[in-house]
Design an enzyme around this catalytic site. Structure first.
Site, PDB file in Angstrom:
ATOM      1  N   PRO A  68      73.410  87.574  46.997  1.00  0.00           N
ATOM      2  CA  PRO A  68      73.654  89.035  47.036  1.00  0.00           C
ATOM      3  C   PRO A  68      73.487  89.525  48.333  1.00  0.00           C
ATOM      4  O   PRO A  68      73.744  90.693  48.731  1.00  0.00           O
ATOM      5  CB  PRO A  68      72.887  89.756  46.006  1.00  0.00           C
ATOM      6  CG  PRO A  68      71.692  88.563  45.580  1.00  0.00           C
ATOM      7  CD  PRO A  68      72.245  87.350  46.072  1.00  0.00           C
ATOM      8  N   CYS A  75      41.350  56.480  39.117  1.00  0.00           N
ATOM      9  CA  CYS A  75      40.279  56.518  40.374  1.00  0.00           C
ATOM     10  C   CYS A  75      39.376  57.674  40.793  1.00  0.00           C
ATOM     11  O   CYS A  75      38.592  57.754  41.367  1.00  0.00           O
ATOM     12  CB  CYS A  75      41.152  56.221  41.682  1.00  0.00           C
ATOM     13  SG  CYS A  75      42.165  57.503  42.311  1.00  0.00           S
ATOM     14  N   HIS A  91      62.181  69.320  46.985  1.00  0.00           N
ATOM     15  CA  HIS A  91      60.740  69.942  47.291  1.00  0.00           C
ATOM     16  C   HIS A  91      60.088  69.658  46.041  1.00  0.00           C
ATOM     17  O   HIS A  91      58.700  70.349  45.800  1.00  0.00           O
ATOM     18  CB  HIS A  91      60.836  71.526  47.556  1.00  0.00           C
ATOM     19  CG  HIS A  91      61.314  72.137  48.974  1.00  0.00           C
ATOM     20  ND1 HIS A  91      61.910  73.205  48.954  1.00  0.00           N
ATOM     21  CD2 HIS A  91      61.710  71.298  49.968  1.00  0.00           C
ATOM     22  CE1 HIS A  91      62.261  73.232  50.190  1.00  0.00           C
ATOM     23  NE2 HIS A  91      62.351  71.828  50.887  1.00  0.00           N
TER      24      HIS A  91
HETATM   25  P1  OAD Z   1      63.660  82.341  49.025  1.00  0.00           P
HETATM   26  O1  OAD Z   1      62.759  83.077  48.270  1.00  0.00           O
HETATM   27  O2  OAD Z   1      63.415  82.393  50.688  1.00  0.00           O
HETATM   28  O3  OAD Z   1      65.176  83.114  49.122  1.00  0.00           O
HETATM   29  C1  OAD Z   1      65.917  83.581  47.975  1.00  0.00           C
HETATM   30  C2  OAD Z   1      67.169  83.719  48.151  1.00  0.00           C
HETATM   31  O4  OAD Z   1      67.867  84.030  46.986  1.00  0.00           O
HETATM   32  C3  OAD Z   1      67.423  85.130  48.997  1.00  0.00           C
HETATM   33  O5  OAD Z   1      68.338  84.840  50.112  1.00  0.00           O
HETATM   34  C4  OAD Z   1      67.859  86.143  48.156  1.00  0.00           C
HETATM   35  O6  OAD Z   1      68.584  86.836  48.500  1.00  0.00           O
HETATM   36  C5  OAD Z   1      68.801  85.204  47.150  1.00  0.00           C
HETATM   37  N1  OAD Z   1      68.708  85.794  45.839  1.00  0.00           N
HETATM   38  C6  OAD Z   1      67.694  86.705  45.210  1.00  0.00           C
HETATM   39  N2  OAD Z   1      68.133  86.774  43.938  1.00  0.00           N
HETATM   40  C7  OAD Z   1      69.143  86.000  43.771  1.00  0.00           C
HETATM   41  C8  OAD Z   1      70.002  85.914  42.792  1.00  0.00           C
HETATM   42  N3  OAD Z   1      70.007  86.585  41.461  1.00  0.00           N
HETATM   43  N4  OAD Z   1      71.112  85.147  42.708  1.00  0.00           N
HETATM   44  C9  OAD Z   1      71.485  84.630  43.993  1.00  0.00           C
HETATM   45  N5  OAD Z   1      70.653  84.529  44.870  1.00  0.00           N
HETATM   46  C10 OAD Z   1      69.788  85.416  44.765  1.00  0.00           C
HETATM   47  O7  OAD Z   1      63.850  81.004  48.443  1.00  0.00           O
HETATM   48  P2  OAD Z   1      64.547  79.695  49.144  1.00  0.00           P
HETATM   49  O8  OAD Z   1      65.481  79.783  50.000  1.00  0.00           O
HETATM   50  O9  OAD Z   1      64.935  78.684  48.053  1.00  0.00           O
HETATM   51  O10 OAD Z   1      59.899  75.450  49.908  1.00  0.00           O
HETATM   52  O11 OAD Z   1      63.522  79.067  49.750  1.00  0.00           O
HETATM   53  C11 OAD Z   1      63.425  77.755  50.457  1.00  0.00           C
HETATM   54  C12 OAD Z   1      61.921  77.118  50.396  1.00  0.00           C
HETATM   55  O12 OAD Z   1      60.988  78.117  51.220  1.00  0.00           O
HETATM   56  C13 OAD Z   1      61.229  77.062  48.857  1.00  0.00           C
HETATM   57  O13 OAD Z   1      61.819  75.802  48.149  1.00  0.00           O
HETATM   58  C14 OAD Z   1      60.066  76.810  49.308  1.00  0.00           C
HETATM   59  C15 OAD Z   1      59.720  78.054  50.340  1.00  0.00           C
HETATM   60  O14 OAD Z   1      59.102  77.653  51.790  1.00  0.00           O
HETATM   61  C16 OAD Z   1      58.538  74.621  49.794  1.00  0.00           C
HETATM   62  O15 OAD Z   1      57.726  75.117  48.963  1.00  0.00           O
HETATM   63  C17 OAD Z   1      58.504  73.587  50.555  1.00  0.00           C
END
Ligand code: OAD
Length: 262
Positions: A227, A163, A121
């Site tokens: 978690p 530009c 991303h």
């Molecule tokens: P999210 O914010 O959607 O989800 C975070 C995940 O991390 C959740 O499943 C939580 O349960 C988990 N979590 C929280 N704390 C944690 C910890 N300490 N250790 C392990 N896991 C933990 O984030 P992403 O799945 O990364 O895209 O989101 C994917 C994409 O959604 C992002 O990259 C962004 C967004 O739209 C773009 O910006 C294109």
């Protein structure tokens, strides 16, 4: 988390020859970087992510969107990699063929010592010209460091030195395609791996969420560290319920003995 599950996961990891680690916002949560769905807190809470993380939002109100990214960049610059990031770097030193793929736009994997993570991303640290992507773009006169905008404040984006078009954050916004080279490399690694570790991702944003499924369909074992339950649970042979900073160092220690982290 059950000790037995951790031991089983560690055995699989220790035996794997080709490993992919896929990370999401959860891996940086314990570094103090809010997960994407928690990011719109404080003064930003009145905004909707869809209003901030799109090309349309940037064109409609560049100062608002640039201000949000500058605030996030400043926050990441103050953050430090946590034991989860460092355990992933340790896996890469122990497994000859180990690709780290991240959906995160921070640089905490690099700062923990991971080699060449694939940023699906984009990155908060690679601004680019809105008109000509090949033009070199900078953050303007922030003297090399990120600005320290107050939460919720507007910051005008710099102009391209070549530009004069506006400079935009080097991230993938909603509705934009992923960088092709990164996506191709990620899918190839997923197809070829024998174990994929998915860490801290909600598994709902595609095509990134497809990557563990691609690995599983190609015969790899998928292990998840989170978690909370996610839609990826059924794809995973083992679900380790816990945080990245707790589970990953324990996993590395169980797979290979003591780590730098322990
Ligand atoms: P999210 O914010 O959607 O989800 C975070 C995940 O991390 C959740 O499943 C939580 O349960 C988990 N979590 C929280 N704390 C944690 C910890 N300490 N250790 C392990 N896991 C933990 O984030 P992403 O799945 O990364 O895209 O989101 C994917 C994409 O959604 C992002 O990259 C962004 C967004 O739209 C773009 O910006 C294109």
């Amino acid at each position: 988390m059950e000790a037995d599950l951790l031991r089983r996961a560690a055995r699989l990891l220790g035996d794997a020859r080709r490993v992919v680690v896929l990370t999401g916002a959860g891996v940086s949560a314990e570094s103090g970087v809010p997960t994407f769905r928690d990011a719109l807190t404080g003064l930003w809470a009145r905004f909707d992510a869809q209003r901030l993380a799109t090309a349309e939002a940037f064109h409609a109100d560049p100062d608002l969107v640039w201000g949000w990214y500058e605030w996030r960049r400043a926050r990441v610059a103050r953050a430090e990699p946590n034991p989860g990031h460092r355990a992933i770097a340790a896996i890469q030193t122990r497994v000859l063929d180990c690709t780290v793929i991240t959906q995160n736009v921070d640089d905490l994997h690099e700062r923990a010592g991971t080699r060449a993570p694939i940023h699906l991303h984009g990155s908060l640290f690679t601004p680019r010209c809105t008109a000509v992507p090949a033009h070199p773009a900078t953050f303007g006169d922030t003297s090399g460091g990120p600005g320290q905008p107050h939460e919720g404040s507007r910051v005008p984006p710099p102009r391209c030195a070549s530009c004069t078009a506006l400079v935009r954050p080097g991230v993938v916004w909603f509705g934009e395609p992923l960088p092709e080279t990164a996506l191709t490399a990620a899918v190839e690694a997923a197809v070829a791996c024998d174990l994929l570790l998915t860490v801290g991702t909600a598994g709902v944003v595609y095509p990134a969420a497809e990557i563990p499924q691609v690995a599983a369909r190609s015969g790899a074992t998928v292990i998840q560290v989170n978690p909370q339950p996610t839609p990826l649970d059924p794809v995973c042979a083992i679900n380790l319920r816990g945080t990245a900073a707790q589970v990953l160092p324990a996993l590395v220690a169980a797979a290979w003995g003591e780590t730098d982290e322990s």
